[in-house]
Design a protein around this motif. Structure first.
Motif, short mmCIF file in Angstrom:
data_model
loop_
_atom_site.label_atom_id
_atom_site.label_comp_id
_atom_site.label_asym_id
_atom_site.label_seq_id
_atom_site.Cartn_x
_atom_site.Cartn_y
_atom_site.Cartn_z
N LEU A 98 68.38 56.42 26.92
CA LEU A 98 68.23 58.01 27.62
C LEU A 98 66.06 58.22 27.59
O LEU A 98 65.90 57.91 26.56
N ALA A 99 65.47 58.94 28.44
CA ALA A 99 64.38 58.78 28.53
C ALA A 99 63.86 60.03 27.33
O ALA A 99 64.79 60.61 27.35
N ALA A 100 62.73 60.20 26.98
CA ALA A 100 62.32 60.81 26.23
C ALA A 100 62.49 62.01 26.81
O ALA A 100 62.64 63.66 26.26
N TRP A 101 61.65 62.49 27.77
CA TRP A 101 62.30 64.13 28.22
C TRP A 101 63.29 64.39 28.35
O TRP A 101 64.18 65.65 28.68
N GLU A 102 64.73 63.24 28.67
CA GLU A 102 66.32 64.21 28.43
C GLU A 102 66.58 64.26 27.38
O GLU A 102 66.87 65.39 26.90
N ASN A 103 66.26 63.29 26.06
CA ASN A 103 66.16 63.20 24.96
C ASN A 103 65.75 64.66 24.70
O ASN A 103 66.49 65.73 23.41
N PHE A 104 64.41 64.98 25.23
CA PHE A 104 64.01 66.33 24.45
C PHE A 104 64.68 68.19 25.21
O PHE A 104 64.70 68.65 24.86
N ALA A 105 65.44 67.59 26.62
CA ALA A 105 65.34 68.05 27.24
C ALA A 105 67.35 68.84 27.18
O ALA A 105 67.99 70.33 26.45
N LEU A 106 67.25 67.62 25.96
CA LEU A 106 69.56 68.27 25.98
C LEU A 106 69.64 69.15 24.59
O LEU A 106 69.36 68.78 23.42
N GLY A 107 70.51 70.32 24.76
CA GLY A 107 70.53 71.00 23.58
C GLY A 107 69.50 72.18 24.09
O GLY A 107 70.19 73.10 22.99
N GLY A 108 69.11 71.86 24.32
CA GLY A 108 67.77 73.02 24.80
C GLY A 108 68.39 73.86 26.44
O GLY A 108 69.26 73.78 27.15
N PRO A 109 67.21 74.74 26.74
CA PRO A 109 67.75 75.60 27.25
C PRO A 109 67.50 75.40 29.25
O PRO A 109 66.79 73.87 28.86
N PRO A 110 68.16 75.28 29.62
CA PRO A 110 68.17 74.90 31.19
C PRO A 110 67.33 74.79 31.98
O PRO A 110 66.35 75.40 31.51
#
Lengths: 515, 363, 326
Positions: A98-110
């Motif tokens: 998965l892309a870095a930003w997707e990794n970053f967003a996972l588990g965080g707020p929408p």
């Protein structure tokens, strides 16, 4: 939740069992705001288990966690994050394709893609990282993956940051950057850092307080100035501490170390080469190394260093016959091995010791005796006899021939693997041979590897621990960015020097070294 | 009173589960439950003739299940047994069509025909094996694809080169001359030779797997492919050997179907025996000693099911339904750990969260 | 031109159920669940859909029945394979055999009977455009359904938060769990969704592409093709659907060729997709192999074609269906 308030965390009587093993045995700790805590202990002491309980990855069998005065019998990862507890795992717990930003967003707020990318850019900037947001994480180095995880935890505004062996697989310089960030983090708003490590100097360098675990229990708590001798004794117990600190000085090992250095000495260079790489280029399914040329002599002990993903992994596998040789030659005992299968390498006397012992080296459901039968097919005599003589008496494998390999501890797994190395091995390739082992097992591994070298086996090994490489080898190879950047005798080398080679800054720093 | 053993509780609960599911299916189909089950179970047991019918299904089923033990031992999902049976049948029939077959004594011709059947099945299995070992095509896909391909080959032969004089018919090729038929049993085509061969094959395979180094090597390959490679066990070659043995025995079953039962090559000669054998082996969870029992039970169902359309206007596929339900019930009961030991041994409490997977090491 | 348009229309039509089933399996596998029961599910839901449509007289109610039947089979897989953790490949395979027989047993009384079908939709303006009108202007609703499903699945996986969670659960279940994503629940959910798609595929056969119910139903083996298409398409909806059309083309060509080569049985053309399935899997695996890439990169022009290493299986499934060579 008021994230401005100092955090107050108390672990009470945490107990966790895995089958017969008591990983945590009634551990009670109070963590103090604004401090960096070191959690020390040898491999298998129960550090990671305790931290996983705290981060909600596993449930403890007994005990509770109190955060800001509220008791929790058990946490889930989501609940722990909600309380502001975040963990940076030893092996990055991320999503490689998965892309870095997707990794970053996972588990965080929408967030939308744009919001996530902007936030990641903002955090990277403030932390001094440069992370490419659209690149899949599998193309990142371990250090970059760690930085991405850190950015994510900062975004979640964690108040208690746990780092589990964060310096494994990164260079000394990358370590300095990380420690700087941790100091800043803890100094702010009364937040807490826990650094889990088995390396004493790291704890000494960074921590305001050091907690020591041994065999599942919390056995000591220390404040600076630290008494290294006392810390080691607390970690290992009085006997093993000696072996851990001064491996060269114990009788046999000392002799072996001297022989190792001698073998690397120039006058021995005339000895006929055992293996010769001439522009040999190794490839596996995912990656390729540029051509490498070098020769290995009998009795040499060669340590291979590099940050994770630096190319040393593929080099070792290529040497052992487990990767393809794209071009060039690999001459072993007079024959070119290019295009040969594993069986031919075995016949030529090559043996490979994998780092993931159970996943690659052993058959979990087969008995120890079955391993002996498979490992020594030409042994015609009584198998029980072979098992007792070799496996039990010589290598101290548990005397339970019918027990399955899956019942073995890490140390015993490695003992079983050691006893499966044929005595007439000419080239032994060992991938992180002491990873995850307790001190006694490490000592045994090195005694055996050095004994093999003394009888003329060339030993090539990798390690994430530069100290180990410096202490155990006569010659050192360093990989950076999939290239061999250094091939040097071990004598006179330092951790810093190797670190510069590992990050490709050797030439660069040489020019400004007078400063 | 002795309390029942965990294993027997498992078996009983599985049987209960399967019975309940079967009754539900019968209810949906509007079939009279008791009569249907009587026909189904009685049809294969209630007379000498029906017993012989049961045996004629049992032989190929048992041979194929035996064959599957070899590939399962190596951790291979050989679902290409159907095709391997078919190719065995094709090779046997082909051999017996050779010009001037009279030059062999019939007994020798039959032995050679069965050898050819073995070779045919082994060849087909080796194709799937080679695709797996050298081409990385999973044996589920290659096996299945080759099953369909084998059907194609049979149809082409029956309607093309091997068609009966003057007419091409889906009823099959020209029947074999009497001399090339395996001796029947009490006038029925249930061959004693086939039964002997199947039992011998079973004994041989169990001995190979349990008592020889070769069997141990297969177990090693199943346990850990990477470690087997490192230890120089040549896992690819072991897999091919296991496939060849399995395919050979399945082919032998095909040869027996041609020489002992149908006496010619017919379309779909494999008659689902390959798939049913997979179910039988899965049901006893690869415990070889129970394989004959499971096969016999399934053979009874097959023989009984044939009578369903006539007796009750129901589709004969009911036997397949019951077999499938039984195997699922056995798997489920084994995992629910009702019987304790077996459930515990297979590991893990049901439905637990990912905890177990996150706790790989205890550092 | 007319022949081409008619062929394209036939490919879209014949490929629609394959596409639906393969899309369902894609969702399921991307979430980390291999559902081997597709072939049986298609037959079982084809039967259910036909019986429901016959009973209610409405083909769309039949479609719904098919989807529910598919989800039901996936539910059994989830119960035994995910919740009880029995080996999921075995459970899927057993279910495939079981559902096939169950379909024939329960559908026995409804075999070879007339029943409603989905008919043809005529798109007002498009149907009057010469070429396009033939291809897409007058088509079965299942064609539109499959295209809508592809766009929706693709958008869902790439662009939505739920899709990201699905991919995360399938790529690294451990990491997803550590971030508070309910991995097991998602696996069950997308197993059911995938099953419902396979159910729709079955209904698309019995109410559209091969209308009616019989023994054997023409759809036998389609599920296995769909499973192979998922691998062939690299677990990406758009490519998976292209793969479905590729196999539909083979079937359509078979029907055409029958006119030219009457000596060959139609049954032979029915089995043609299966050897092709093996060859396509062989092809993509060879293309993925490093040895092939090394060889190709020696040749200047071809080197570019090799490009990046192709996408592999979702992390949780790596090695299950596309394992390393021994």
């Amino acid at each position: 939740m008021n994230r401005e308030r100092a955090v107050d965390v108390f672990l009470s009587h945490i107990t966790k069992r895995y089958g017969r093993i008591l990983a945590n045995d009634g551990v009670t700790v109070a963590l103090k705001p604004g401090r960096i805590h070191g959690l020390l202990g040898e491999n298998g002491a129960g550090k990671s288990t305790l931290m996983r309980v705290l981060a909600g990855h596993i449930l403890c069998d007994e005990g509770f966690i109190e955060v800001d005065g509220v008791r929790h019998a058990g946490l889930t990862p989501g609940a722990a994050m909600g309380l502001g507890i975040g963990i940076l795992s030893q092996d990055p717990l991320d999503f490689p394709p998965l892309a870095a930003w997707e990794n970053f967003a996972l588990g965080g707020p929408p967030r939308t893609r744009k919001q996530a990318r902007d936030r990641l850019a903002e955090l990277s900037e403030s932390l001094g990282f440069s992370l490419r947001p659209d690149e899949p994480v599998e193309r990142f180095t371990v250090a970059e993956r760690q930085q991405l995880e850190l950015a994510r935890l900062m975004d979640a505004d964690v108040r208690l940051l746990i780092l589990d062996e964060p310096t494994t697989g990164i260079s000394p310089e990358q370590k300095d950057i990380l420690f700087g960030i941790l100091r800043n983090f803890a100094a702010n708003k009364g937040r807490i850092v826990i650094l889990v490590t088995h390396k004493l100097p790291e704890a000494e360098e960074l921590c305001h307080e050091v907690l020591v675990m041994r065999r599942g229990r919390l056995v000591g708590s220390f404040e600076p100035p630290y008494d290294a001798g006392l810390l080691l004794e607390t970690m290992f117990g009085p006997e093993a501490a000696k072996a851990a600190t001064e491996p060269e000085i114990t009788g046999q090992a000392a002799m072996a170390a001297i022989r190792v250095r001698e073998a690397a000495a120039p006058q021995k260079a005339q000895a006929p080469a055992l293996a010769e790489l001439a522009d040999a280029a190794f490839s596996d399914e995912k990656s390729a190394l540029p051509p490498v040329s070098l020769s290995l002599r009998p009795g040499e002990v060669v340590g291979v260093a590099g940050v994770a993903g630096g190319g040393q992994e593929l080099f070792l596998r290529g040497l052992a016959g487990l990767a393809r040789i794209r071009s060039g030659r690999y001459v072993l005992g007079g024959a070119d091995m290019r295009g040969q299968g594993m069986a031919a390498f075995s016949r030529a006397g090559v043996h490979f010791l994998p780092a993931s012992r159970m996943e690659e080296g052993l058959f979990p459901g087969l008995s120890l005796a079955d391993h002996a039968r498979l490992g020594f097919p030409r042994e015609t005599g009584d198998l029980r006899d072979l098992f007792t003589r070799r496996f039990v008496d010589r290598f101290h494998v548990p005397n339970q021939p019918t027990a399955p390999a899956s019942s073995l501890s890490g140390g015993n797994q490695q003992r079983l693997l050691l006893s499966l190395i044929p005595d007439d091995t000419r080239l032994l390739v060992a991938e992180s041979p002491t990873r995850g082992l307790d001190v006694a097992s490490c000592v045994q591994v090195w005694e055996h590897l050095h004994a093999l070298a003394a009888k003329g086996t060339a030993v090539v090994f990798s390690s994430e621990d530069l100290d180990e490489i410096l202490a155990r080898s006569g010659r050192i190879l360093v990989f950076f960015n999939r290239r061999l950047t250094a091939d040097t005798p071990a004598a006179g080398q330092t951790v810093r020097g190797l670190g510069r080679h590992m990050t490709g800054r050797a030439a660069h720093s040489a020019t400004k070294s007078p400063a | 009173m002795k309390s029942p053993s965990p294993a027997s509780i498992n078996i009983l609960s599985a049987l209960g589960l399967a019975l309940a599911a079967t009754l539900a299916v019968l209810f949906f189909a509007g079939a009279p439950p008791l009569t249907t089950l009587t026909v189904l179970f009685g049809g294969g047991l209630n007379s000498t003739a029906s017993l012989l019918k049961t045996f004629s299904s049992f032989i190929p089923l048992f041979l194929c299940a035996t064959a599957l033990l070899a590939t399962y031992a190596a951790g291979l999902w050989n679902i290409g047994v159907e095709g391997q049976i078919t190719l065995g049948a094709v090779f046997a029939a082909g051999f017996l069509r050779l010009p001037d077959p009279g030059s062999f004594p019939p007994a020798l011709a039959l032995i050679l025909a069965l050898t050819a059947a073995f070779a045919g099945g082994a060849l087909w299995a080796l194709l799937a094996g080679a695709l797996r070992v050298y081409g990385r095509v999973h044996e589920i896909f290659s096996g299945l694809g080759l099953n369909f391909a084998a059907t194609g080959v049979t149809l082409w032969l029956i309607l093309g080169p091997w068609k009966r004089a003057g007419m091409a018919s889906l009823s099959g090729t020209e029947p074999l001359p009497e001399a090339f038929r395996l001796p029947g049993f009490a006038g029925k085509p249930a061959s004693m030779a086939g039964l002997v061969l199947a039992v011998a094959a079973f004994a041989l395979v169990v001995w190979l797997l349990r008592r020889t180094t070769w069997g141990l090597k297969l177990a090693a390959v199943r346990q850990n492919l990477k470690a087997a490679r490192l230890m120089g066990l040549s896992p690819g070659r072991r897999m091919l050997q296991a496939m060849a043995l399995c395919g050979g025995l399945a082919g032998l079953a095909g040869g027996l179907l041609v020489t002992g039962l149908y006496h010619r090559l017919i379309p779909s000669i494999s008659g689902n025996f390959g798939y049913t054998a997979i179910l039988a082996v899965l049901m006893v969870s690869l415990a070889p000693s129970f394989v004959p029992v499971a096969c016999f039970f399934f053979a009874v169902l097959l023989a009984g099911a044939v009578q369903l359309p006539m007796a009750l206007e129901l589709d004969s596929s009911l036997s397949g339904v019951i077999q499938g339900v039984l195997v699922l019930a056995f798997l489920a009961a084994g995992r629910m750990g009702i019987g304790g030991k077996l459930g515990g041994k297979l590991g893990g409490k049901p439905g637990g969260r990912l905890e177990g997977r996150l706790t790989g090491d205890t550092t | 031109m007319d022949v081409l348009a008619a062929t394209l229309a036939a490919v879209l039509f014949a490929g629609a159920p394959l596409a639906l089933a393969a899309l369902g399996e894609t969702l399921s596998e991307r979430a980390g669940v291999i559902n081997l029961s597709v072939d049986g599910t298609i037959l079982f839901s084809a039967m259910t859909a036909f019986v429901v449509a016959q009973g209610t007289g409405d083909a769309w109610t039949g479609m719904l029945g098919g989807a529910l039947a598919g989800a039901f089979v996936a539910g059994v897989l989830a119960l035994v394979g995910l919740w009880l953790r029995a080996p999921i490949l075995a459970v899927g395979f057993i279910l495939t055999l079981l559902c096939r027989d169950l379909a024939y047993f329960l559908g026995h009384a409804h075999a070879r009977q007339p029943g409603p079908d989905l008919g043809v939709w005529t798109i007002p303006v498009v149907s009057d455009i010469p070429f396009l009108g033939t291809v897409i202007g007058r088509q079965s609703p299942v064609v539109f359904l499959s295209i809508v499903a592809m766009v929706a699945a693709s958008f869902f996986l790439r662009r939505t938060r739920a899709g990201l969670h699905l991919r995360a659960a399938g790529e690294s279940p451990k990491a997803a769990f550590a971030r508070g994503i309910p991995v097991e629940r998602l696996k069950v959910l997308y197993c059911l969704v995938g099953g419902a798609f396979s159910g729709l595929a079955g209904a698309a056969y019995s109410l559209g592409v091969k209308p009616g119910w019989g023994h054997p139903q023409g759809a036998e083996g389609a599920g296995w093709i769909a499973l192979a298409i998922v691998i062939f398409g690299g677990w990406r909806p758009s490519r998976v659907v292209l793969g479905a059309y590729f196999f539909a083309l083979i079937q359509v060509m078979g029907i055409h060729l029958q006119d030219f080569l009457p000596g060959l049985s139609s049954t032979l053309f029915q089995i043609a997709p299966f050897p092709v399935m093996i060859l396509t899997l062989l092809f993509i695996n060879i293309r993925r192999s490093g040895r092939f890439r090394d060889a190709v990169q020696q040749i200047p022009l071809l080197g570019r074609l090799a490009g990046k290493p192709p996408v592999g299986a979702p992390g949780a499934l790596a090695g299950v269906l596309d394992q390393d060579a021994a």
